[in-house]
Every structure is written in C-alpha cells, then in structure tokens.
Design an enzyme around this catalytic site. Structure first.
Site, PDB file in Angstrom:
ATOM      1  N   HIS A 296       1.473   4.882  -2.518  1.00 13.36           N
ATOM      2  CA  HIS A 296       0.982   5.642  -3.671  1.00 13.36           C
ATOM      3  C   HIS A 296       2.139   6.204  -4.487  1.00 13.36           C
ATOM      4  CE1 HIS A 296      -3.308   5.650  -2.416  1.00 13.36           C
ATOM      5  NE2 HIS A 296      -2.768   5.467  -1.216  1.00 13.36           N
TER       6      HIS A 296
ATOM      7  N   ASP B 121      -6.133   3.050  -9.206  1.00 16.20           N
ATOM      8  CA  ASP B 121      -7.246   3.376  -8.312  1.00 16.20           C
ATOM      9  C   ASP B 121      -8.100   4.533  -8.791  1.00 16.20           C
ATOM     10  OD1 ASP B 121      -5.701   5.586  -7.444  1.00 16.20           O
ATOM     11  OD2 ASP B 121      -6.358   5.346  -5.368  1.00 16.20           O
TER      12      ASP B 121
ATOM     13  N   HIS C 124       0.853  -1.202   0.000  1.00 15.24           N
ATOM     14  CA  HIS C 124       0.000   0.000   0.000  1.00 15.24           C
ATOM     15  C   HIS C 124       0.880   1.240   0.000  1.00 15.24           C
ATOM     16  CE1 HIS C 124      -3.979   1.979   1.233  1.00 15.24           C
ATOM     17  NE2 HIS C 124      -3.104   2.960   1.061  1.00 15.24           N
TER      18      HIS C 124
ATOM     19  N   HIS D 144      -9.622   1.236  -0.603  1.00 16.78           N
ATOM     20  CA  HIS D 144      -9.461   1.827   0.725  1.00 16.78           C
ATOM     21  C   HIS D 144     -10.834   1.759   1.402  1.00 16.78           C
ATOM     22  CE1 HIS D 144      -5.938   3.679  -1.125  1.00 16.78           C
ATOM     23  NE2 HIS D 144      -5.615   4.339  -0.028  1.00 16.78           N
TER      24      HIS D 144
ATOM     25  N   GLU E 198     -10.979   3.910   6.802  1.00 12.67           N
ATOM     26  CA  GLU E 198      -9.863   4.747   7.254  1.00 12.67           C
ATOM     27  C   GLU E 198     -10.414   5.950   8.019  1.00 12.67           C
ATOM     28  OE1 GLU E 198      -7.741   6.580   4.070  1.00 12.67           O
ATOM     29  OE2 GLU E 198      -6.071   7.239   5.326  1.00 12.67           O
TER      30      GLU E 198
ATOM     31  N   ARG F  84       4.354  16.262 -15.856  1.00 13.09           N
ATOM     32  CA  ARG F  84       3.697  16.861 -17.028  1.00 13.09           C
ATOM     33  C   ARG F  84       3.901  16.059 -18.296  1.00 13.09           C
ATOM     34  NH1 ARG F  84       5.766  23.092 -16.030  1.00 13.09           N
ATOM     35  NH2 ARG F  84       5.106  23.218 -13.847  1.00 13.09           N
TER      36      ARG F  84
END
Ligand SMILES: [Zn+2]
Length: 373
Positions: A49, A169, A47, A230, A233, A102
C-alpha cells in the site's frame, strides 16, 4: 488500510515471531547466506500500500514540510514512533501519515521515495495499491493527484529502474460513495492515469460483504482493469468465493482463510488464481496466530500459485526482503526455491510479456551467478 483492524485485539511485541528456539552456528550461517541471497534477488511486489509504505525516512521529510503536524522530524525520534507496539499505535501512525499528505507535491514525494525504498531491495516491478479517495476527499485536486503519481512513476523508472503500476482500491469501510468515486477516477479516460492496471477493495471484511461492489468491479473490468480485491484475510473462505464469483478476482489479496476449504484451494490451483501472501502482516493483524501456523505451506501443497508481499511494511516492522526470509523458513527453501518464489510474483503480475521475460532472465542470471562454484 487501517480500519480492518480490531484495536482491542492488539498483539504487543514484534510481529516477526515464531522462530525456532536455539539456532545452531550452522543455522545462523545458513540464515546469513539466505539473507544475502534475498537482498540481491530481483523481485516483483504485488501487494503493497502507498501510504502504508511510508518509511520513517519519508515521514521525516513529509513532517519537515508541515511543521504544524505533531509528527517528529528527527529520524531517531521517528524510529521510536514507528516501533510496532499494537494496533492502536499502528492506526495512530497510519493516520498521522495520511494527515501529512496534503498537497500534490507530498503525493509525488511519497510515491517517488517509496520507489527508492523498493529499488534498494532489488524490486524491479511493483503494483502499488493507492486509495485515491483518501486524497481527493481531503481536497487534493484529482488531476493534480494523478499527475503527481505519474510524474513519480516515470522518474522512478528512469532513475531507479523500478517499474511501477497502480492498483486503485475502494476503501470498503467508506461505503458505496467511496466505491463510486474510486470507480469514476479509475475509469474516466480524462482522469485515469496511464500506469493504472488494476482495481481493488480493501478495508474491513467483517460487515462489508463483497457482492455489493459487483457493479463497480464490472465497470472497472469493462474499462480494462484487472480485479484484485482483498478477501479471506479476516473472514472465512466464503469471502474468497464471493470475490471470485461477484468481483471476478484474478488474484486474491491475502486469501488466508482459503486454507479452510479444500474445494476452494483446488479451484484456486486449477484456475491459476494467485494468492498475495503477506506473512508478517497476517500475524500483526491476527489473521494468523503465529508464523509457524501460517497456511502458506497448505497453499503450496495444494498447488496454489503463492506470491510473497509486504502489505504495509514499515508499519509492521518488515520489508519485502524479510518476507522472503520468513517464506524461506516456513517453506524450507534454498536459493533455487527462493528464485522460483520470486518468479511466481513475476508470473502473477500484470506486467507485459516482454517485461516479465526480462525480470525472469534477471532472476536466472543472478541465481546462476550466485550458485556458481
Ligand atoms: Zn493489503
């Protein structure tokens, strides 16, 4: 993702808190041993990101490519810029990193350098959560985006020995249009990348009920992806139930509030549905008040398969090694306990059996070697 945070609930100061006062010299020596053991321990990260893993070093490189951005390029100034103060600050940092991504080459650089940082912590396998919608809606060509992450994945495996897989996600706050776009990118055979294994849902939970995403998860699951939303949380255990029932979750991101529901804990344990626990993140986001109050002990006591993860590590002033150190303290683990915890993540991963066997053997060999008299 940032939008799950309530900036007004900012918790100033270091998120790593709650250490007992007045450690003895023996405690300090023991802690040093544990830290050294963790640093060399082969690990899996489930987990974490993509943008949330950009360290000051990586951000400096990206900022140097885009001199018109306001982000400092000097590593020392950046270290200050990154020092966690509160959520408003976290969101500023997060958004300024998003703004630096970008071009496909930026995506490749970020991904490859994140793998380097993972490899340095002996992470042998990582499922990196990517929000492709953030990039495609900003005009990055979708096929070029996929090529960039795949190119980084292959280079990282060849050069660092770290195997990467992707979880795409849905940014929950962006609504059903983002869900549709993410599902299309994850399920269209002409677009979806080879390394994609799972499908997730991030962003805020409050005001974003899980059941509305059922059709998108159904399509992703039909396309062979594993479900890892998720849930629980920042909202109660019902959200975890919703993730299980409507989204057919095979693992739960955080699942912190599961501790409030004995039936849910029993269900998670019985069906071997692992929790992706990220202790420091839970303090930083105020999902949990202090580390000492973290429900990880209740999860373990209930027989739930617990994995340790880092979420958005540089932005919360942590890394995976530190999360293992936190877990060692909260669960009172010695080296063998830490090795077992590392194996939980391997067991809970979507790596193939041969790959799992290899990492488990690495963990055993390392532990035996370190504990040899
Ligand atoms: Zn997360």
């Amino acid at each position: 993702m940032t939008d799950r945070f309530d900036a007004s609930a900012a918790a100033p100061g270091s998120p790593v808190s709650g250490a007992p006062a007045g450690p003895t010299a023996a405690d300090a020596a023991g802690a040093r041993d544990v830290h050294a053991f963790i640093a060399g321990l082969p690990k899996a990260e489930l987990h974490v990101h993509h943008v949330g893993s950009a360290s000051p070093r990586i951000v400096a490189e990206l900022a140097a490519r885009h001199p018109d951005s306001k982000v400092p390029t000097d590593p020392e100034a950046l270290a200050d810029y990154f020092t966690f103060t509160d959520f408003a600050h976290f969101i500023d940092v997060y958004l300024s990193v998003v703004d630096l991504i970008r071009t496909p080459e930026d995506v490749r650089l970020l991904t490859y350098e994140v793998a380097r940082d993972l490899a340095r912590q002996q992470v042998r396998y990582a499922e990196l959560t990517i929000t492709p919608y953030s990039s495609t809606r900003r005009g990055i060509d979708e096929l070029a985006f996929m090529d960039a992450i795949e190119d980084a994945r292959k280079a990282a495996e060849a050069e660092f020995g770290t195997v990467l897989r992707w979880c795409f996600d849905i940014p929950g706050e962006a609504g059903l249009e983002a869900a549709e776009e993410t599902t299309r990118l994850a399920t269209d055979d002409r677009i979806r990348p080879e390394g994609l294994v799972s499908f997730g849902l991030g962003g805020p939970e409050i005001g974003v009920p899980r059941p509305q995403f059922k059709p998108y998860f159904d399509r992703a699951i039909a396309a062979g992806l594993r479900s890892v939303p998720h849930a629980g949380e920042t909202t109660g255990p019902q959200t975890v139930w919703d993730a299980l029932t409507h989204l057919r979750a095979e693992r739960i991101g955080h699942g912190t509030s599961s501790a409030q529901d004995e039936k849910l804990l029993a269900h998670l344990a019985e069906h071997r549905i692992p929790l992706e626990v990220c202790p420091t993140s839970n303090i930083a986001t105020r999902a949990v008040r202090t580390l000492d109050e973290h429900p990880i002990k209740e999860f373990v006591r209930a027989g739930v398969l617990v994995t340790i993860n880092s979420d958005d590590p540089p932005m919360f002033g942590t890394d995976l090694d530190n999360e293992y150190a936190v877990a060692a303290r909260l669960l009172d683990l010695d080296e063998r306990g830490l090795a077992a915890l590392a194996k939980n993540a391997v067991d809970a991963s979507f790596l193939d059996e041969a790959g799992k066997t290899r990492i488990r053997a690495d963990i055993d060999a390392y532990t035996t070697d370190r504990l040899a008299p």
